[in-house]
Enzyme design. Structure first.
Site: not given
Ligand code: AP5
Ligand code: MG
Length: 215
Positions: A159, A170, A87, A126, A13
């Protein structure tokens, strides 16, 4: 324009949002990034969020919706790519209410799909640049110079929630609480499903094609 990026942890994402902000002249609103910045700055929001995030659990809906209310005001008039929000179905319904008050609506939700095993490998390698949201991967897309951001030269971080046991939790939370959000947008006829496997560029092309198909 209000575009949503849905999908499990590690599906890409944040990576795809970085392309879309250029392609669509939009801003990225990653709730995860906003929360991590709040924790780093020691604000009340950060204090409320920290224990949930460290455990890989969702931060409560009312905390998230309060934060989104403020951000939507701040970003009024701009095209927004939501990354990691909504979410839960309650968050999706809350967003509709907020946008309706502004005379706006969600345009589309792009759901990136992938197998859980691929995600664990991606997240373990990552590294992120906290200031910009730029994302790297030691295996697939390393920075030009080890440990630092390509554009600013600032340090990259691993992270806290990218540890294998927290990643697995997660994923469970995703399947239980967040996967149903796709159905919410499907019912509204706004869902675009895109395969998130393959290279970063493959996925970028698929996202572009899905959005173009809309005309
Ligand atoms: P990346 O692009 O970073 O993936 P992502 O989908 O953004 O993954 P996240 O871990 O950030 O998602 P998340 O939803 O768990 O975390 P968030 O910060 O939103 O890519 C991942 C890796 O793969 C990178 O190294 C990248 O280079 C690589 N990659 C990407 N595409 C690739 C490809 N095609 N091929 C190979 N490699 C690739 O949330 C974190 C925490 O915050 C949650 O657990 C929760 O506690 C809280 N939170 C956030 N938002 C909310 C909400 N709306 N409601 C409640 N809690 C929330
Ligand atoms: Mg992310």
């Amino acid at each position: 324009m209000y575009l949503i990026l849905l999908g499990p942890p590690g599906v890409g994402k944040g990576t795809q949002a970085q392309f879309l902000i250029d392609d669509l002249k939009a801003v990225q609103l990653s709730t995860g990034e906003v929360l991590r910045a709040a924790i780093a700055n020691g604000t009340d929001l950060g204090k409320k969020a920290k224990t949930f995030m460290d455990a890989g659990d969702l931060v409560p809906d009312e905390v998230i919706l309060g934060m989104i209310h403020d951000k939507l005001e701040e970003l009024e008039g701009k095209a927004v790519i939501f990354d990691g929000f909504p979410r839960t179905e309650a968050q999706a319904a809350g967003l509709d209410v907020e946008l309706e008050k502004m005379g706006k609506a969600v345009d589309n939700a792009v759901a990136l799909t992938i197998d859980d095993e691929v995600v664990v490998d991606r997240l373990s390698a990552r590294r992120v640049h906290p200031g910009s949201g730029r994302v790297y991967n030691l295996l697939f897309s390393p920075p030009k110079n080890e440990g630092v951001d390509d554009k600013t030269g600032e340090a990259l971080v691993h992270r806290d929630d990218d540890q294998p046991d927290v990643i697995r939790h997660r994923l469970e939370v995703y399947h239980e609480s967040t996967a149903p959000v796709a159905g919410f947008y499907k019912k509204q006829g706004k869902l675009l499903e895109v395969d998130g496997d393959g290279t970063v560029e493959d996925v970028r092309g698929r996202v572009k094609a899905a959005l173009k198909d809309l005309g």
